[in-house]
Design a protein around this motif. Structure first.
Motif, short mmCIF file in Angstrom:
data_model
loop_
_atom_site.label_atom_id
_atom_site.label_comp_id
_atom_site.label_asym_id
_atom_site.label_seq_id
_atom_site.Cartn_x
_atom_site.Cartn_y
_atom_site.Cartn_z
N ASP A 150 0.83 -1.20 0.00
CA ASP A 150 0.00 0.00 0.00
C ASP A 150 0.88 1.26 0.00
N TYR A 151 1.96 1.21 0.73
CA TYR A 151 2.88 2.36 0.77
C TYR A 151 3.55 2.53 -0.60
N LYS A 152 3.92 1.42 -1.22
CA LYS A 152 4.54 1.49 -2.55
C LYS A 152 3.58 2.08 -3.57
N GLN A 153 2.34 1.65 -3.53
CA GLN A 153 1.33 2.19 -4.44
C GLN A 153 1.11 3.68 -4.20
N LYS A 154 1.08 4.07 -2.96
CA LYS A 154 0.79 5.46 -2.60
C LYS A 154 1.85 6.42 -3.12
N TYR A 155 3.11 6.03 -3.01
CA TYR A 155 4.18 6.99 -3.31
C TYR A 155 4.98 6.70 -4.57
N TYR A 156 4.98 5.46 -5.08
CA TYR A 156 5.91 5.15 -6.17
C TYR A 156 5.25 4.75 -7.48
N LYS A 157 3.98 4.39 -7.43
CA LYS A 157 3.32 3.96 -8.66
C LYS A 157 3.44 5.02 -9.75
N ASN A 158 3.17 6.28 -9.42
CA ASN A 158 3.20 7.34 -10.43
C ASN A 158 4.62 7.84 -10.72
N LEU A 159 5.59 7.37 -9.94
CA LEU A 159 6.98 7.82 -10.15
C LEU A 159 7.80 6.82 -10.95
N MET A 160 7.24 5.67 -11.27
CA MET A 160 8.00 4.66 -12.00
C MET A 160 8.50 5.16 -13.36
N PRO A 161 7.70 5.91 -14.14
CA PRO A 161 8.24 6.43 -15.41
C PRO A 161 9.46 7.33 -15.21
N LEU A 162 9.44 8.14 -14.16
CA LEU A 162 10.60 8.98 -13.85
C LEU A 162 11.81 8.12 -13.52
N GLY A 163 11.60 7.10 -12.71
CA GLY A 163 12.71 6.23 -12.36
C GLY A 163 13.30 5.53 -13.58
N ARG A 294 19.39 -4.92 -10.92
CA ARG A 294 18.22 -4.26 -10.35
C ARG A 294 17.15 -5.28 -9.99
N PRO A 295 16.73 -5.31 -8.72
CA PRO A 295 15.77 -6.34 -8.28
C PRO A 295 14.30 -5.95 -8.41
N TRP A 296 14.00 -4.90 -9.19
CA TRP A 296 12.62 -4.53 -9.47
C TRP A 296 12.39 -4.52 -10.98
N ASP A 297 11.20 -4.87 -11.41
CA ASP A 297 10.91 -4.79 -12.83
C ASP A 297 10.43 -3.38 -13.18
N THR A 298 10.06 -3.17 -14.43
CA THR A 298 9.70 -1.83 -14.89
C THR A 298 8.42 -1.32 -14.26
N GLY A 299 7.64 -2.21 -13.66
CA GLY A 299 6.41 -1.80 -12.99
C GLY A 299 6.61 -1.58 -11.50
N GLY A 300 7.85 -1.77 -11.03
CA GLY A 300 8.14 -1.57 -9.62
C GLY A 300 7.92 -2.81 -8.76
N GLU A 301 7.65 -3.96 -9.41
CA GLU A 301 7.46 -5.19 -8.65
C GLU A 301 8.81 -5.81 -8.32
N PHE A 302 8.94 -6.29 -7.08
CA PHE A 302 10.20 -6.89 -6.66
C PHE A 302 10.37 -8.26 -7.29
N ILE A 303 11.50 -8.46 -7.98
CA ILE A 303 11.78 -9.74 -8.63
C ILE A 303 13.07 -10.33 -8.10
N GLY A 304 13.53 -9.80 -6.95
CA GLY A 304 14.80 -10.24 -6.41
C GLY A 304 14.83 -11.71 -6.04
N ASN A 305 13.67 -12.26 -5.69
CA ASN A 305 13.64 -13.67 -5.33
C ASN A 305 13.87 -14.57 -6.54
N ASP A 306 13.71 -14.00 -7.74
CA ASP A 306 13.91 -14.77 -8.97
C ASP A 306 15.33 -14.60 -9.52
N ILE A 307 16.12 -13.70 -8.88
CA ILE A 307 17.47 -13.44 -9.38
C ILE A 307 18.43 -14.45 -8.77
N ARG A 308 19.22 -15.05 -9.61
CA ARG A 308 20.21 -16.04 -9.14
C ARG A 308 21.61 -15.47 -9.31
#
Length: 308
Positions: A150-163, A294-308
Motif C-alpha cells: 500500500d505504501y509502494k502504491q501510494k508513493y511510487y506507482k506514479n513515479l515509475m516512469p521517472l525512475g 536491479r531487483p525490481w521490474d519496470t512496474g516496480g514489482e520486486f523480482i529479487g527472489n527470482d534473481i540467481r
C-alpha cells in the motif's frame, strides 16, 4: 560515515569507510590516473534544493546550523561544509559537502519529514574522485516497500516512469545486500560511472527531477491525525536512522534524530546482527543475499527472489 578529518593526508582506508554512506556499500577503490575534478561541484545541487524548497514552503535554519557549519581538515586541503534547515512538514533538511583540494568531492543530502507525515526520505549520496563516481539517489521509503504494498502504491506507482527514465542511462552499480535494499525504493538510482561532463549533466538532471518529485509529494501530504500512526512513523524514521548511523564526529548531524526520535537500539531493530558478547556484528554488510542487478521490474514489482 567514517571520514576522519583530523588525519593528513586522507588515505584510501579513510575513503573506503566514507564510501559506506551508511548503506553498507563498500566498493573497492582502484588506483586510477589523476584527473582534476575541480571543474565540477556539487554546490549547485545544494543551491537548487534550497531554492526549490523555499519556493514551496517556509524554510528556516535549524538549531543544528549554529552547532555545525564549516570545518577544515588538518592537512589544510579538505573542506567540510554543513547546512541544516527545517520547515512545517520538514523535520530536517541537511547537507554535507566535502571537497578535498582538486581530487575529491562528496555530497550527502537528505530531507527527513516530520513524524506527522509518512513521506519518503529524500536521499542523495554522491562521491567523485579522479575518474570514479559513486551515486545513490532515491526517495527512501519510510516503510519497506517489499512488505508494504500500500505504501509502494501510494508513493511510487506514479513515479515509475521517472525512475525508468534515469535508471536506463544510469545502470545498476553492483552488489547491494538485502538488508540495505529494504530501505531503497523501486526508483532508486544506485550507479557507478566514469567522470564526464555528459554524465554529470545527467546526474544533475536526475537530482533536480527527483527533488521536485519529492516536493510535489510534500505539497500533497496531509497531516496524520491518528496518534498511533504518528508513533509508527516516528519509529520507522528512527529505524532508518539507526541503520544508517555510524559512530563518527558528525553522527549527530547526518543522522540527527537517532538519539531523540526513539529509545530503541540498533540491535532492537536488527537482532540478526547480535553477537554473543552483546555487540553488533561489524560484518553486517556481508550478511544476507546480495543483488548484482536491479531487483525490481519496470512496474516496480520486486523480482529479487527470482534473481540467481
Amino acid at each position: 560515515m567514517g571520514f576522519t578529518l583530523c588525519r593528513s593526508p586522507v588515505k584510501e582506508s579513510s575513503l573506503q569507510r566514507f564510501l559506506n554512506f551508511g548503506w553498507n556499500i563498500k566498493p573497492q577503490l582502484k588506483r586510477r590516473p589523476y584527473v582534476e575534478v575541480s571543474a565540477f561541484s556539487y554546490q549547485k545541487f545544494v543551491g537548487f534544493a534550497l531554492e526549490e524548497t523555499k519556493r514551496r514552503t517556509h524554510l528556516v535554519p535549524s538549531p543544528l546550523q549554529e552547532k555545525f557549519n564549516s570545518m577544515k581538515a588538518m592537512d589544510g586541503k579538505t573542506e567540510l561544509q554543513m547546512l541544516a534547515f527545517q520547515a512545517p512538514k520538514i523535520r530536517l533538511l541537511r547537507s554535507l559537502s566535502i571537497e578535498e583540494s582538486e581530487t575529491m568531492q562528496v555530497l550527502d543530502l537528505a530531507v527527513l519529514p516530520e513524524p506527522e507525515f509518512d513521506l519518503p526520505i529524500f536521499c542523495a549520496n554522491f562521491f567523485t574522485a579522479a575518474n570514479m563516481n559513486i551515486v545513490v539517489l532515491d526517495l527512501n521509503p519510510l516503510y519497506d516497500v517489499m512488505s508494504h504494498s500500500d505504501y509502494k502504491q501510494k508513493y511510487y506507482k506514479n513515479l515509475m516512469p521517472l525512475g525508468l527514465q534515469y535508471t536506463n542511462i544510469l545502470p545498476w552499480g553492483g552488489k547491494i545486500t538485502s538488508e540495505s535494499l529494504r530501505f531503497f525504493s523501486p526508483i532508486v538510482i544506485w550507479t557507478k560511472f566514469t567522470s564526464s561532463q555528459d554524465k554529470h549533466n545527467i546526474l544533475y538532471s536526475a537530482f533536480m527531477d527527483y527533488y521536485k518529485a519529492w516536493l510535489e509529494l510534500m505539497d500533497q501530504a496531509s497531516e496524520e491525525m491518528d496518534a498511533s500512526q504518528v508513533v509508527c512513523n516516528r519509529e520507522a524514521q528512527h529505524k532508518y536512522l539507526s541503520w544508517r548511523a555510524e559512530k563518527d564526529l558528525i553522527r549527530s548531524f547526518l543522522f540527527n534524530g537517532v538519539d531523540t526520535l526513539g529509545s530503541k537500539t540498533f540491535l532492537d531493530y536488527f537482532p540478526e546482527y547480535w553477537c554473543e558478547n552483546g555487540s553488533v556484528n561489524q560484518k553486517r554488510s556481508m550478511i544476507g543475499k546480495s543483488f548484482e542487478t536491479r531487483p525490481w521490474d519496470t512496474g516496480g514489482e520486486f523480482i529479487g527472489n527470482d534473481i540467481r
